[in-house]
Design a protein around this motif. Structure first.
Motif, short mmCIF file in Angstrom:
data_model
loop_
_atom_site.label_atom_id
_atom_site.label_comp_id
_atom_site.label_asym_id
_atom_site.label_seq_id
_atom_site.Cartn_x
_atom_site.Cartn_y
_atom_site.Cartn_z
N GLN A 110 36.43 -52.14 -73.18
CA GLN A 110 36.28 -52.87 -71.91
C GLN A 110 34.83 -52.89 -71.43
OE1 GLN A 110 39.16 -50.35 -70.15
NE2 GLN A 110 40.89 -51.69 -70.60
N HIS A 111 33.91 -53.17 -72.36
CA HIS A 111 32.47 -53.30 -72.10
C HIS A 111 31.76 -51.98 -71.81
CE1 HIS A 111 32.77 -57.58 -72.38
NE2 HIS A 111 33.65 -57.64 -71.40
N CYS A 112 32.50 -50.88 -71.88
CA CYS A 112 31.85 -49.58 -71.68
C CYS A 112 31.65 -48.89 -73.03
CB CYS A 112 32.72 -48.66 -70.81
SG CYS A 112 33.03 -49.33 -69.18
N MET A 113 30.55 -48.15 -73.14
CA MET A 113 30.33 -47.29 -74.32
C MET A 113 30.66 -45.86 -73.87
SD MET A 113 26.80 -48.79 -76.00
CE MET A 113 25.67 -48.31 -74.70
N TRP A 114 31.84 -45.38 -74.30
CA TRP A 114 32.27 -44.03 -73.92
C TRP A 114 31.76 -43.03 -74.96
CZ3 TRP A 114 34.34 -43.18 -69.23
CH2 TRP A 114 34.89 -44.26 -68.55
N ALA A 124 37.48 -34.64 -79.52
CA ALA A 124 37.39 -35.96 -78.89
C ALA A 124 38.66 -36.78 -79.13
CB ALA A 124 36.17 -36.71 -79.43
N ASP A 125 39.38 -37.10 -78.10
CA ASP A 125 40.63 -37.85 -78.22
C ASP A 125 40.50 -39.19 -77.48
OD1 ASP A 125 43.13 -38.91 -78.03
OD2 ASP A 125 44.05 -37.19 -77.02
N PRO A 126 40.39 -40.28 -78.22
CA PRO A 126 40.19 -41.59 -77.58
C PRO A 126 41.30 -41.95 -76.59
CG PRO A 126 39.77 -41.74 -79.93
CD PRO A 126 40.36 -40.37 -79.70
N ASP A 127 42.48 -41.35 -76.74
CA ASP A 127 43.57 -41.68 -75.80
C ASP A 127 43.26 -41.18 -74.40
OD1 ASP A 127 44.94 -42.89 -77.79
OD2 ASP A 127 46.26 -41.17 -78.21
N GLU A 128 42.28 -40.28 -74.29
CA GLU A 128 41.92 -39.77 -72.97
C GLU A 128 40.94 -40.69 -72.22
OE1 GLU A 128 42.77 -36.83 -71.16
OE2 GLU A 128 44.48 -36.97 -72.52
N ILE A 129 40.49 -41.73 -72.92
CA ILE A 129 39.55 -42.65 -72.25
C ILE A 129 40.32 -43.50 -71.24
CG2 ILE A 129 38.01 -44.62 -72.59
CD1 ILE A 129 37.35 -43.43 -75.33
N LEU A 130 39.78 -43.60 -70.08
CA LEU A 130 40.40 -44.33 -68.98
C LEU A 130 40.60 -45.80 -69.35
CD1 LEU A 130 40.94 -42.92 -66.29
CD2 LEU A 130 38.98 -44.15 -65.36
N ASP A 131 41.71 -46.33 -68.90
CA ASP A 131 41.97 -47.75 -69.08
C ASP A 131 41.62 -48.48 -67.79
OD1 ASP A 131 42.88 -49.95 -70.56
OD2 ASP A 131 44.77 -49.93 -69.43
N ILE A 132 40.68 -49.42 -67.86
CA ILE A 132 40.27 -50.16 -66.67
C ILE A 132 40.37 -51.64 -67.01
CG2 ILE A 132 38.46 -50.36 -64.91
CD1 ILE A 132 37.20 -47.80 -66.00
N PRO A 133 41.58 -52.14 -67.02
CA PRO A 133 41.81 -53.47 -67.61
C PRO A 133 41.02 -54.60 -66.96
CG PRO A 133 43.81 -52.59 -66.55
CD PRO A 133 42.80 -51.50 -66.52
N TYR A 134 40.78 -54.52 -65.67
CA TYR A 134 40.09 -55.66 -65.03
C TYR A 134 38.65 -55.81 -65.52
CZ TYR A 134 39.48 -51.66 -61.82
OH TYR A 134 39.28 -50.43 -61.29
N LEU A 135 38.12 -54.79 -66.18
CA LEU A 135 36.74 -54.93 -66.67
C LEU A 135 36.61 -55.98 -67.77
CD1 LEU A 135 35.22 -51.31 -66.76
CD2 LEU A 135 34.47 -53.26 -65.39
N PRO A 189 49.66 -63.98 -49.11
CA PRO A 189 48.79 -65.14 -48.96
C PRO A 189 47.55 -64.79 -48.13
CG PRO A 189 50.79 -65.38 -47.62
CD PRO A 189 50.97 -64.14 -48.44
N GLY A 190 46.40 -65.27 -48.61
CA GLY A 190 45.16 -65.06 -47.86
C GLY A 190 44.51 -63.72 -48.10
N THR A 191 45.10 -62.91 -48.96
CA THR A 191 44.51 -61.60 -49.24
C THR A 191 43.44 -61.72 -50.33
OG1 THR A 191 46.50 -60.42 -48.60
CG2 THR A 191 44.96 -59.26 -50.03
N LEU A 192 42.27 -61.15 -50.04
CA LEU A 192 41.19 -61.12 -51.03
C LEU A 192 41.12 -59.72 -51.62
CD1 LEU A 192 38.40 -63.01 -49.04
CD2 LEU A 192 40.12 -63.94 -50.61
N GLU A 193 41.02 -59.66 -52.92
CA GLU A 193 41.02 -58.34 -53.55
C GLU A 193 39.73 -58.08 -54.32
OE1 GLU A 193 44.38 -56.68 -55.25
OE2 GLU A 193 45.83 -57.93 -54.16
N PHE A 194 39.36 -56.81 -54.32
CA PHE A 194 38.17 -56.36 -55.05
C PHE A 194 38.55 -55.16 -55.91
CE2 PHE A 194 36.59 -58.36 -51.19
CZ PHE A 194 35.62 -59.21 -51.68
N ARG A 195 37.88 -55.04 -57.02
CA ARG A 195 38.00 -53.84 -57.85
C ARG A 195 36.59 -53.30 -58.06
NH1 ARG A 195 42.23 -54.80 -56.49
NH2 ARG A 195 44.21 -54.98 -57.60
N ALA A 242 51.06 -41.45 -61.65
CA ALA A 242 50.32 -41.59 -60.39
C ALA A 242 49.60 -42.92 -60.31
CB ALA A 242 49.33 -40.45 -60.23
N ILE A 243 48.92 -43.26 -61.41
CA ILE A 243 48.16 -44.50 -61.37
C ILE A 243 49.08 -45.71 -61.41
CG2 ILE A 243 46.54 -45.92 -62.69
CD1 ILE A 243 45.09 -43.30 -63.38
#
Lengths: 361, 361, 361
Positions: A104-108, A117-128, A248-254, A357-358
């Motif tokens: 997702q455009h990040c170099m972890w 090192a376990d790649p499954d522990e890398i956070l998922d940030i789909p909107y990136l 309706p009318g809600t603006l969202e940011f991430r 939780a997430i």
């Protein structure tokens, strides 16, 4: 003292475009990042094992890098594969290689024991990398320890005083609102805060049409080890709230912000502030980028001076106030994790524990 | 830790022209150089014995220097000869004076025990004041320990990678040539290397007419303690070699480089690159000066970063490769000489021992 | 190591004009100065007790200051009086407050035990707010320990060599004049020196009409702990001297210089050089200000280099000469006072002891 056995955001993928050898110190270790010809991104110790010259002053050859002092060549695993003028290469000769995952455009990057090192522990940030979400990945360098920036983000009261005329909007925010909830997580915290029936903050007014209509502002934030801040912000017309999707009318940011230690006293600060409503109007992303830089410079001025004050007198004792709950928790778990790591314990697996939780959001 | 009982190149004589009080730190000691009215060059501790003010901010009076803080005056031996407003001058009052010999445009200074200073040990470099040899004496300041520069000059492989487009010419140099011989000397090393039937390197092409004719390149170099590099370079038309004198069409260069420690982490780098063929065309010297600066800046970029890398992590271990023979020998004899000096031994006499070896060329 | 139980010149009152929050390090402690709405000047520790942010980046509210990081508010005693979003304020919460007295345009600050601060010990310098005396309060920052500046002012011989062409006038001053008297005081020294029948020094020539008439120059100076220099200078027509008041044709100056340690290696240098003859011609003050800056820059160049020399080699031993009597005495009493303070003794009362001596003039 840093937590080593975890994934750090080492940089944006665009930073290694066009054959760039990117030099960056991470946890006080010199690292060179580059994308090899095969497309793979490589992270190596930036010191040639021969005389300590910088590999980032070298040359990419295929997936390898050549030191341009005396010509030693290293493959992506760090192994030395050529020494000009010398036939035999000692099999152990080479430089350290760091596990690196592009996602997702990040170099972890993993600075600790590679075996853990376990790649499954890398956070998922789909909107990136979701085309519906628009934003511009950015970077600031901080002359301050990363935890001072984590502290900053852990108490939204600073919005009222530091960012009155930019990201915050009014000092009222500190008086009339409080966190709805602060959840202590094993790897961070989760906090939610409403500001109902308020004027749109200055940075929002620049990108909306009805600049004077009151809004309900909702912030849902997570701060996660080793220094990753993710915040969902929703602005709904006043009275409507913005709990659910598609109001309706809600603006969202991430908003994602990554605090990666460069040294004990300096930090790499990466961020992207994305929106879901600009459509083809890229000037909205540009305006938001400018507003965020303006706001972050307000933080930077305070935090860098704070760092100098703390440096100048290590005996100076800080006093906690009520709103420090979140930051105290975060510092507490970081300490505990570092202690466990120093004691030789394997890093806990957080990805599994966190998913519910997430997902709940 | 420096070798003190030996002669260091302290500066070019032109640096004390026109009544200049030249301030320069040598082996981390503050020194002031000046030429007195009688013509003698003097080197004194740059600190007035009274309050530590700099004599280099003072005034030359005859062969003496006056501190311009409270007016104390010192003669070339460092003895205080006047205190304004005070009749009696304590006989011991004064500043340290360093043995200094002016020879062939160099100011040679002895930082150790003055009783051991033997001018016969000063290197003879006749082309530095021979009108047949043309060159421009020059200076660069380095943010690196002097031995890192010595290392650089001890392995010609770096010519291929650092100076591909300037002093070197091609990477081939590192692969197809090897030193003909490396002689370990008690005070340094002697190395010789051929590169036959090669394109003239870029810096040479700028000053010759037949830019595309192949050449045989011969380098004969000596590195001598405490950091003096002398190299004779000959370019003959390909196939002719250049062993002897007077081969038709052979162009000759004499290169001296002096690495004098300023501090443990900084170095005075003096050089002159002379040629025997420019005749009245001084633009050849100018072109060579520019080429050398261009090349040295390439070294400087690498070496100063290398110094930072080594500073940042003293535990980092360097690994020797085959071409480090010469630099390893030089570091070995420097260590041995420093140890002997620390143990109170008198400095060995090298001038005599060396004459045959040097004469052999 | 500083003397803490005494009054320091912390700044000019004009430095806190117009709502300015003045940040200044004194004795290596961070201080913020501001004038509250009631007119009172306040000096507080410049670190918010919460997270160490600078109060000088905050906002004055009435006589209070608000930290603009998370909004904590402090009253002039340093007590925290508001925490946004929190009802109860722990009674001990607050920042350190320093005793501060505004007198004759100076902000006198007491860095030691507040219980020992006695305003009667503050020096009386009446000409600083006497309309008959004209001058411009000024400031320079020094990269040197304050005692090196005290040293400088303790030996007028430096006028001859450092300020030959500015404040001094000729090197003769060092040879033909000597202090008439040096009185050792328990808190400093008092020195008087004549230079009769001399040319007016350059800075005086700029502001007088008969530029070529010889003058009798009289300097009466006191240096007082912790670094306060007061000098009365009189220029009378040659042959007349200037012992008494009202001698016709005598021009008088009053010079105050305050050396306040910022850190062990840096100093706040405040001064005002006043005259009693300019009347409505303010260009005389401007000319004198320029001349003093020109002269002080001559000192600064020497003293800052002197500091570097001493820093570079702590083993370097200074040698006293005859004219060091005053500076040696001052350093001796400073050492004794600091030792006594470290041993827990209360600060001596100097105001009473001194009045006769000072009145005697």
């Amino acid at each position: 003292m840093f937590l080593k056995n975890c994934w750090y955001m080492g940089g944006w993928d665009h930073e290694v475009m066009d054959g760039k050898l990117l030099e960056r110190r991470i946890l006080d270790q010199p690292v060179v990042f580059y994308r090899g010809e095969s497309g793979q991104i490589v992270a190596l110790d930036n010191r040639c094992c021969h005389r300590g010259a910088k590999l980032s002053q070298g040359r990419i050859e295929g997936d390898c890098v050549r030191c341009m002092y005396h010509g030693l060549k290293f493959d992506p695993s760090g192994k030395c594969v050529q020494i000009p003028g010398q036939e035999r290469i000692p099999p152990q000769l080479g430089v350290k290689s760091y596990p690196l995952v592009e996602k997702q455009h990040c170099m972890w990057i993993w600075m600790g024991d590679p075996a853990l090192a376990d790649p499954d522990e890398i956070l998922d940030i789909p909107y990136l990398d979701d085309p519906e979400w628009k934003g511009i990945p950015a970077y600031l360098h901080y002359d301050a320890n990363y935890l001072l920036i984590v502290d900053n983000l852990s108490d939204f009261n600073h919005l009222a005083f530091v960012h009155t005329n930019t990201l915050g909007g009014s000092e009222e925010y500190a008086y009339v609102t409080k966190p709805v909830s602060i959840d202590r997580l094993p790897n961070g915290f989760h906090v939610e805060r409403w500001h109902k029936n308020s004027d749109p903050p200055p940075y929002l007014r620049k990108v909306i049409e009805n600049k004077n209509d009151k809004v309900d502002r909702r912030n849902i934030a997570r701060m996660l080890i080793p220094g990753i801040f993710l915040m969902d912000t929703m602005f709904a017309p006043a009275g409507m709230g913005a709990e659910g999707e598609g109001k309706p009318g809600t603006l969202e940011f991430r908003n994602c912000q990554f605090m990666t230690p460069e040294t004990e006293r300096t930090t790499h600060f990466f961020w992207n502030y994305l929106n879901d409503f600009e459509g083809a109007d890229y000037t909205i992303s540009m305006s938001l980028l400018d507003s965020l830089i303006e706001g972050f410079m307000e933080d930077k001025e305070i935090i860098e001076e704070q760092q100098k004050m703390l440096d100048a007198d290590p005996s100076f004792k800080l006093v906690a106030v009520a709103s420090d709950v979140a930051l105290s928790h975060f510092r507490y778990i970081m300490d505990k994790l570092i202690q466990a790591e120093q004691a030789g314990e394997a890093p806990p697996k957080f990805a599994q524990q966190l998913s519910p939780a997430i997902a709940a959001e």
